[in-house]
Write an enzyme that holds these catalytic residues in place. Structure first.
Site, short mmCIF file in Angstrom:
data_model
loop_
_atom_site.label_atom_id
_atom_site.label_comp_id
_atom_site.label_asym_id
_atom_site.label_seq_id
_atom_site.Cartn_x
_atom_site.Cartn_y
_atom_site.Cartn_z
CE LYS A 116 -2.68 -3.18 0.16
NZ LYS A 116 -3.34 -3.65 -1.06
CD GLU A 200 -3.99 6.07 5.00
OE1 GLU A 200 -5.11 5.80 5.42
OE2 GLU A 200 -3.60 5.81 3.85
CB ILE A 203 -11.16 9.52 7.05
CG1 ILE A 203 -9.82 9.76 6.33
CG2 ILE A 203 -12.29 10.34 6.45
CD1 ILE A 203 -9.42 11.20 6.22
CG HIS A 208 -15.28 1.44 0.16
ND1 HIS A 208 -14.31 0.57 0.62
CD2 HIS A 208 -15.33 1.23 -1.16
CE1 HIS A 208 -13.81 -0.11 -0.40
NE2 HIS A 208 -14.42 0.27 -1.49
CG ASN A 290 -9.26 -3.81 -4.22
OD1 ASN A 290 -10.24 -3.12 -4.04
ND2 ASN A 290 -8.46 -4.15 -3.24
NE ARG A 292 -10.50 -8.64 -5.20
CZ ARG A 292 -10.11 -7.86 -4.21
NH1 ARG A 292 -8.81 -7.64 -4.03
NH2 ARG A 292 -10.97 -7.27 -3.41
CB VAL A 295 -17.51 -9.80 -4.88
CG1 VAL A 295 -18.91 -10.34 -4.68
CG2 VAL A 295 -16.47 -10.75 -4.30
C1 MV4 Z 1 -9.35 4.14 6.77
C2 MV4 Z 1 -10.44 4.55 7.56
C3 MV4 Z 1 -10.38 5.79 8.15
N1 MV4 Z 1 -9.29 6.58 7.97
N2 MV4 Z 1 -8.30 4.97 6.61
C4 MV4 Z 1 -10.75 -0.33 5.95
C5 MV4 Z 1 -10.52 -1.17 4.76
C6 MV4 Z 1 -9.35 -0.61 4.07
N3 MV4 Z 1 -9.49 -0.74 2.65
C7 MV4 Z 1 -9.30 0.81 4.52
N4 MV4 Z 1 -10.19 0.93 5.63
C8 MV4 Z 1 -10.35 2.12 6.28
N5 MV4 Z 1 -9.31 2.98 6.15
C9 MV4 Z 1 -8.28 6.14 7.22
N6 MV4 Z 1 -7.21 6.94 7.08
C10 MV4 Z 1 -11.53 3.69 7.69
C11 MV4 Z 1 -11.47 2.47 7.06
C12 MV4 Z 1 -12.64 1.62 7.25
C13 MV4 Z 1 -13.39 1.22 6.16
C14 MV4 Z 1 -13.05 1.57 4.87
C15 MV4 Z 1 -13.79 1.14 3.81
C16 MV4 Z 1 -14.91 0.36 4.04
C17 MV4 Z 1 -15.26 -0.01 5.30
C18 MV4 Z 1 -14.51 0.40 6.37
C19 MV4 Z 1 -14.89 0.05 7.66
C20 MV4 Z 1 -14.14 0.47 8.71
C21 MV4 Z 1 -13.01 1.24 8.50
#
Ligand code: MV4
Length: 447
Positions: A116, A200, A203, A208, A290, A292, A295
């Site tokens: 990452k 990081e 947030i 997402h 990602n 790939r 889903v």
């Molecule tokens: C974060 C975040 C808040 N702040 N990064 C979780 C999965 C991974 N792909 C990144 N994730 C997160 N990164 C920062 N700087 C909160 C999450 C996160 C989240 C992100 C996407 C979808 C669901 C989530 C559930 C909890 C936390």
């Protein structure tokens, strides 16, 4: 075009690839583990080859068995689906060195995106907004403290080799930074054989949003717009939709442009996804790629009219994309529900067993991507996805109406499923209004 390919996966995605091959006039060989020997989709392939015992390690994760199957079946290419070996750079490399095209990105791109910190460096160089934090891995407690002070608490420690939420740790105040760092590094080392972590800004309650991209081997790259995948539980997505309903077109265009710039800078080829977090003010921040097919790819297919699996196969065969960015237009709204054999009343514990009754919804705007049928036995060894219910309609309210009636038509008996949970979501006023984020399922719906 390939004469024949091998599908190195199981379940609904194996069936999805088999169907695409048949429509393209491409021969297709399937592989299966002992647990899947009676899987109905195997009969739709031209042949099926047993690659080992029930456990994934002995079958769908066994690289040499899959290569041996490809040799026996005399295929020219291997489709890895998602999960299993789909983002394994060594597997992609072994496929190519064994004379088989890997239907996915070059192994170098998979390797870069797997770290990452590397992906973020490429994003930053391509002027794609990233979450404020350490540029690269943290090398000392002092460095971590400096970054944390600069960006402000709370901060999030993430494993460089992690992703999908694995190996994350929130740090709320300076006094716990050093200990959290040590624990995060130990966990990352144990989980990914790589202790490297980065920092990081945390947030708060982000959405997402991800962007589908397609890149051919001639340098043409397009994005296929966005999906909102905020509805998750413990990093398992439950519902995905396209387009991202809560975002204005202006922001969605900027997201698409950012994803294309990133893919170009990364030397990316084939289908991929750029993941972003979006805050309450609609600021977006790149987090990971990602490498790939995912889903949730069908929601993008429904709104763009593209067949992403066929595009993946054509790209791997060296064909140029047959369309331009302006040809990729979003029509209407699509929503997908992941139907899992899990018991929502028992903390989503897997619920394997025999499907004693199955009634599949149909009618206008309904798509059912699933490998199950009445009498099918859900094995306990793999993930519990039974199928994906995808709806498509001219507007989001209409798509929600189709979703509610399709969920009411869907009957699965013999195992516990997530259908009741989806029925609740589809009738929830927050979800209907688009007032959801990545914390909503656990905080509000199940909280
Ligand atoms: C974060 C975040 C808040 N702040 N990064 C979780 C999965 C991974 N792909 C990144 N994730 C997160 N990164 C920062 N700087 C909160 C999450 C996160 C989240 C992100 C996407 C979808 C669901 C989530 C559930 C909890 C936390």
């Amino acid at each position: 075009m390939f004469e024949r390919i091998l599908v190195a996966n199981r379940g609904e995605i194996a069936l999805r690839v088999i169907r695409a091959c048949k429509e393209m006039g491409v021969g297709v060989a399937a592989v299966y583990s002992r647990a899947d020997r009676d899987a109905p989709y195997l009969n739709l392939a031209d042949r099926a080859i047993c690659i080992g015992k029930e456990s994934s390690a002995d079958s769908y994760l066994n690289r040499s068995r899959i290569i041996a199957a490809a040799e026996v079946a005399d295929v020219q290419a291997i489709h890895p689906g998602y999960g299993f070996l789909s983002e394994n750079p060594e597997f992609a490399e072994v496929c190519r060195s064994s004379g088989f095209e890997f239907i996915g990105p070059p192994h170098e791109a998979i390797r870069r995106m797997g770290l990452k910190t590397e992906a973020k460096k490429i994003a930053a160089a391509a002027k794609v907004a990233c979450v404020p934090g350490s540029e690269g891995a943290i090398s000392s407690n002092e460095e971590a403290a400096q970054f944390a002070r600069a960006i402000g608490f709370p901060v999030l420690i993430k494993a460089a080799a992690g992703g999908g939420g694995k190996g994350m740790r929130v740090v709320r105040e300076p006094s716990s930074l050093v200990q959290s760092l040590a624990r995060a590094k130990a966990e990352a080392d144990a989980a990914f054989k790589n202790p490297s972590v980065y920092l990081e800004k945390f947030i708060d309650q982000p959405r997402h949003v991800e962007v589908q991209i397609l890149a051919d081997s001639h340098g043409n790259i397009v994005h296929c717009w966005d999906r909102d995948c905020s509805l998750q539980r413990r990093h398992q997505k439950l519902v995905e939709e396209a387009p991202a309903a809560s975002l204005p077109l202006k922001i969605r265009s900027r997201l698409g442009d950012a994803a294309v710039r990133l893919a170009k800078a990364a030397g990316y080829v084939n289908a991929g996804t750029c993941e972003f977090l979006v805050d309450a003010q609609n600021n977006f921040y790149f987090i990971e790629v990602n490498a790939r097919i995912q889903v949730e790819h069908p929601v993008s297919e429904e709104v763009t009219g593209l067949d992403l699996i066929k595009e993946q196969i054509k790209i791997a065969a060296g064909l140029p994309l047959s369309f331009k960015q302006d040809d990729v237009q979003v029509r209407g709204h699509a929503i997908e529900c992941r139907i899992n054999s899990e018991d929502p009343d028992k903390d989503f514990r897997p619920s394997p067993g025999r499907i004693t009754k199955l009634k599949v919804p149909g009618g206008r705007g309904v798509r059912w991507d699933s490998h199950i049928e009445t009498g099918y036995v859900v094995p306990p060894y793999y993930d519990s996805l039974l199928g994906k219910l995808i709806v498509h309609a001219p507007t989001r309210p209409e798509a929600l109406a189709v979703l509610r009636r399709a969920l009411d038509e869907l009957v699965i008996e013999g195992v516990q499923t997530t259908i009741p949970l989806h029925k609740r979501i589809a009738r929830d006023s927050d979800f209907i209004a688009g007032r959801v984020d990545t914390t909503w399922v656990e905080r509000v719906l199940l909280g």
